[in-house]
Enzyme design. Structure first.
Site, PDB file in Angstrom:
ATOM      1  N   ASP A 167       0.882  -1.166   0.000  1.00  0.00           N
ATOM      2  CA  ASP A 167       0.000   0.000   0.000  1.00  0.00           C
ATOM      3  C   ASP A 167       0.921   1.217   0.000  1.00  0.00           C
ATOM      4  O   ASP A 167       1.369   1.683   1.045  1.00  0.00           O
ATOM      5  CB  ASP A 167      -0.896  -0.019   1.248  1.00  0.00           C
ATOM      6  CG  ASP A 167      -1.865   1.160   1.295  1.00  0.00           C
ATOM      7  OD1 ASP A 167      -1.653   2.138   0.539  1.00  0.00           O
ATOM      8  OD2 ASP A 167      -2.812   1.107   2.089  1.00  0.00           O
ATOM      9  N   GLU A 216       6.772  -6.147  19.203  1.00  0.00           N
ATOM     10  CA  GLU A 216       5.857  -6.902  18.354  1.00  0.00           C
ATOM     11  C   GLU A 216       5.470  -8.196  19.060  1.00  0.00           C
ATOM     12  O   GLU A 216       6.336  -8.966  19.484  1.00  0.00           O
ATOM     13  CB  GLU A 216       6.496  -7.207  16.999  1.00  0.00           C
ATOM     14  CG  GLU A 216       5.705  -8.142  16.102  1.00  0.00           C
ATOM     15  CD  GLU A 216       4.306  -7.635  15.790  1.00  0.00           C
ATOM     16  OE1 GLU A 216       3.377  -8.480  15.753  1.00  0.00           O
ATOM     17  OE2 GLU A 216       4.131  -6.409  15.583  1.00  0.00           O
ATOM     18  N   GLU A 246       1.398  -4.145  26.636  1.00  0.00           N
ATOM     19  CA  GLU A 246       0.849  -4.103  27.991  1.00  0.00           C
ATOM     20  C   GLU A 246       1.719  -4.865  28.995  1.00  0.00           C
ATOM     21  O   GLU A 246       1.530  -4.709  30.203  1.00  0.00           O
ATOM     22  CB  GLU A 246      -0.558  -4.697  27.997  1.00  0.00           C
ATOM     23  CG  GLU A 246      -1.594  -3.899  27.235  1.00  0.00           C
ATOM     24  CD  GLU A 246      -1.607  -4.178  25.731  1.00  0.00           C
ATOM     25  OE1 GLU A 246      -2.476  -3.646  25.041  1.00  0.00           O
ATOM     26  OE2 GLU A 246      -0.715  -4.935  25.246  1.00  0.00           O
ATOM     27  N   GLU A 260       1.543   2.053  13.509  1.00  0.00           N
ATOM     28  CA  GLU A 260       0.457   2.048  12.522  1.00  0.00           C
ATOM     29  C   GLU A 260      -0.711   1.321  13.187  1.00  0.00           C
ATOM     30  O   GLU A 260      -0.927   0.135  12.959  1.00  0.00           O
ATOM     31  CB  GLU A 260       0.909   1.356  11.226  1.00  0.00           C
ATOM     32  CG  GLU A 260       0.012   1.658  10.036  1.00  0.00           C
ATOM     33  CD  GLU A 260      -1.030   0.579   9.790  1.00  0.00           C
ATOM     34  OE1 GLU A 260      -1.993   0.516  10.594  1.00  0.00           O
ATOM     35  OE2 GLU A 260      -0.879  -0.175   8.830  1.00  0.00           O
ATOM     36  N   GLU A 269     -10.089  -3.286  15.335  1.00  0.00           N
ATOM     37  CA  GLU A 269      -8.992  -4.068  15.914  1.00  0.00           C
ATOM     38  C   GLU A 269      -8.536  -3.527  17.267  1.00  0.00           C
ATOM     39  O   GLU A 269      -7.732  -4.144  17.951  1.00  0.00           O
ATOM     40  CB  GLU A 269      -7.794  -4.175  14.961  1.00  0.00           C
ATOM     41  CG  GLU A 269      -8.137  -4.926  13.677  1.00  0.00           C
ATOM     42  CD  GLU A 269      -6.971  -5.032  12.723  1.00  0.00           C
ATOM     43  OE1 GLU A 269      -5.993  -4.262  12.894  1.00  0.00           O
ATOM     44  OE2 GLU A 269      -7.020  -5.871  11.816  1.00  0.00           O
ATOM     45  N   HIS A 418      -5.396   0.268   1.391  1.00  0.00           N
ATOM     46  CA  HIS A 418      -5.918  -1.053   1.751  1.00  0.00           C
ATOM     47  C   HIS A 418      -7.026  -0.953   2.795  1.00  0.00           C
ATOM     48  O   HIS A 418      -7.697  -1.948   3.081  1.00  0.00           O
ATOM     49  CB  HIS A 418      -4.783  -1.961   2.243  1.00  0.00           C
ATOM     50  CG  HIS A 418      -4.331  -1.701   3.649  1.00  0.00           C
ATOM     51  ND1 HIS A 418      -3.517  -0.636   3.984  1.00  0.00           N
ATOM     52  CD2 HIS A 418      -4.569  -2.362   4.799  1.00  0.00           C
ATOM     53  CE1 HIS A 418      -3.269  -0.665   5.287  1.00  0.00           C
ATOM     54  NE2 HIS A 418      -3.896  -1.709   5.799  1.00  0.00           N
TER      55      HIS A 418
END
Length: 552
Positions: A167, A216, A246, A260, A269, A418
């Protein structure tokens, strides 16, 4: 007797290490000399202590309740935890880089670490601070496990990361926002929230970041490590940490967050909540956030063909002799079911029947709890007389850099992303005249499947002489699940342009105006061309079902 011996053995466990070094330390104690890691317990209190052999006084105590252990390589790991500063009585984070002699000892230490965490935390034994640690994080408390599993599985696959990387509106805007604002990144500590492939971390390193922590939670963290290792000139300033925002602890505060976190309609989400949690946990006071704020834009639309397309799906359930079975008892439920799906596609902005309004979310100020529910009053003035089939929505986000402000928009008429756009379609349209006021409410409530339930109401107020004394003359409502959209198409339908009609001017990213030339010498809602693929007209639909109005 054997049980007593086993219990005694569990109270102390020692590992010989190649060396240790404290993160962000400039003292001589950070030199790479042999060291010992010792797990110990007394009266139910667990402790991990690192001590250099050459300096008996150089030791680091680790709080097992808050400690996190991450692999940086086959024989290198980092242990991060909180400690207390007795001078200020505040908590601060610290980290220790551990160098093992070989992979076997690294694996043994990691296994021991997890076992001690399990024995002294998960089972609920008290730790030095006197608090009881829960086995669940805040994320686990509000998101159902099946949804989280699917979510992290999805983003742990390279093909989905490729879809986002390709994208070019998305990726190119992020790149420009970072590189054009080098002054915000040069020499600064950056945290990449939900780093995915690590592309934003690499952008931050390109812009001169001092160090980037790429957090991540999915298996994509391993791919990110490979990508970053393959770019060593940048990767030496990036640390990938696998874990949920968290739960993880970082050794230092960040000057800037990059992420993002946007989903369909911006909020799908529920990653915006994670972004805000990262702000509260990791960001220095007055630190920057990229993106800085987001806006949800809304406008009523008219699209007869979309309405017929959705309604036609339920015609299957009108059959009275399907292998000898009458399916009609399920027709009404099927009809409402199809209209409970928000439509995700790219549409022609000329389908809008009024200028848009927007709802602003300032990521630097909003509380996490404020993202659990949105209640947005709606008010529009119709530009033309037509049937209103629902509410069209899109979003944009601002990167408020010190040098350049950059907007990333998903507006109709702008280059398609997208995310596309989203439309909530009413099962009962309302009729409006030019100049008539349209009011309503968009109410969105978060649920534990990482999305929102949408409640939409649109109403037409009395129009013409005496309208000020009049009330609502038409009203239509619907309930939709943002988690279950109808992905319709990737590009807007083609619309014919008559000889006296000027091509539509592209919408500007920030303002999304409806231009007056759209109304001149042509209908505001142009008819689709015969090649658009819609074969059934409203008249055909009415003949096949008796009366469209009656069936509604």
């Amino acid at each position: 007797m054997e049980g007593s011996k086993g219990e005694e053995a569990q109270k102390q466990q020692e590992f010989a290490l190649a060396s240790i070094s404290e993160l962000a330390s400039s003292s001589s104690s950070s030199s790479l000399t042999p060291a010992v890691a010792r797990f110990s317990a007394e009266d139910g209190v667990g402790e991990l202590r690192f001590q250099q052999e050459a300096e008996s006084d150089a030791r680091v105590n680790v709080d097992l309740q808050t400690a996190q252990l991450f692999k940086l390589g086959p024989v290198q790991s980092v242990c991060i935890s909180q400690g207390s500063d007795t001078g200020t009585e505040k908590l601060f984070s610290r980290g220790v880089t551990i160098h093992f002699k070989n992979e076997e000892e690294s694996g043994a230490f990691h296994n021991a670490f997890e076992q001690w965490k399990k024995d002294f935390i998960v089972q609920g034994k008290k730790l030095p601070n006197g608090e009881i640690s829960s086995s669940k994080s805040k994320f686990d408390d509000k998101i159902e496990p099946s949804s989280a599993k699917m979510y992290f599985h999805y983003y742990g696959q390279l093909l989905h990361q490729q879809n986002m990387l390709q994208d070019y509106v998305r990726t190119g805007t992020y790149y420009a926002a970072v590189i054009e604002n080098r002054v915000d990144f040069t020499g600064r500590v950056v945290v990449d929230v939900g780093a995915g492939s690590g592309i934003l971390s690499l952008f931050a390193a390109q812009a001169g970041a001092k160090h980037v922590y790429a957090v991540e939670a999915s298996e994509m963290a391993e791919y990110a490590r490979k990508l970053i290792a393959g770019n060593p000139s940048l990767g030496q300033r990036i640390t990938v940490i696998k874990g949920k925002v968290e739960e993880v602890e970082l050794p230092e505060k960040a000057d800037i967050l990059i992420s993002e976190p946007m989903g369909t309609l911006l909020i799908n989400e529920r990653m915006l909540e994670t972004y805000v949690i990262a702000r509260d946990r990791f960001l220095q006071p007055n630190g920057k956030m990229f993106p800085t704020l987001g806006r949800i834009h809304m406008a009523p639309f008219s699209d007869e063909y979309l309405f017929v397309e959705i309604a036609n799906k339920a015609l299957f359930w009108q059959q009275q002799n399907y292998y000898g079975v009458d399916l009609q008892p399920l027709y009404a439920s099927a009809f409402q079911g199809y209209f409970s799906q928000p439509v995700v596609d790219a549409f022609d902005p000329r389908l809008l029947v009024a200028p848009s309004m927007s709802h602003v979310i300032d990521f630097t100020k909003i509380n996490e709890e404020d993202l659990y529910e949105f209640d947005i009053p709606l008010r529009f003035v119709a530009a033309v007389g037509t049937r209103v089939h629902g509410l069209a929505c899109w979003f944009d986000v601002l990167f408020d850099g010190s040098t350049v402000q950059r907007w990333l928009t998903t507006a109709p008429g702008a280059p398609t992303t997208h995310w596309y756009q989203l439309r909530c379609v009413l099962s009962q349209p309302i009729y409006v005249m030019a100049g008539q006021e349209i009011t309503g409410r968009l109410h969105m409530i978060a649920h534990n499947a990482q999305s929102y339930t949408i409640y939409l109401t649109l109403a037409a107020k009395m129009w013409g002489p005496g309208a000020e004394q009049g009330g609502i003359i038409q009203e239509s409502s619907c309930k939709l699940d943002l988690k279950e959209p109808y992905y319709r198409m990737s590009q807007p339908q083609a619309y014919t342009i008559t000889q006296d009609q000027q091509p539509h001017q592209q919408i500007q990213a920030q303002d999304i105006p409806i231009h007056s030339q759209d109304f001149e010498d042509s209908e505001f809602i142009p008819q689709p061309s015969p090649s658009s693929g819609v074969k059934m007209t409203l008249a055909d639909f009415g003949r096949s079902t008796g009366s469209l109005k009656d069936s509604l």
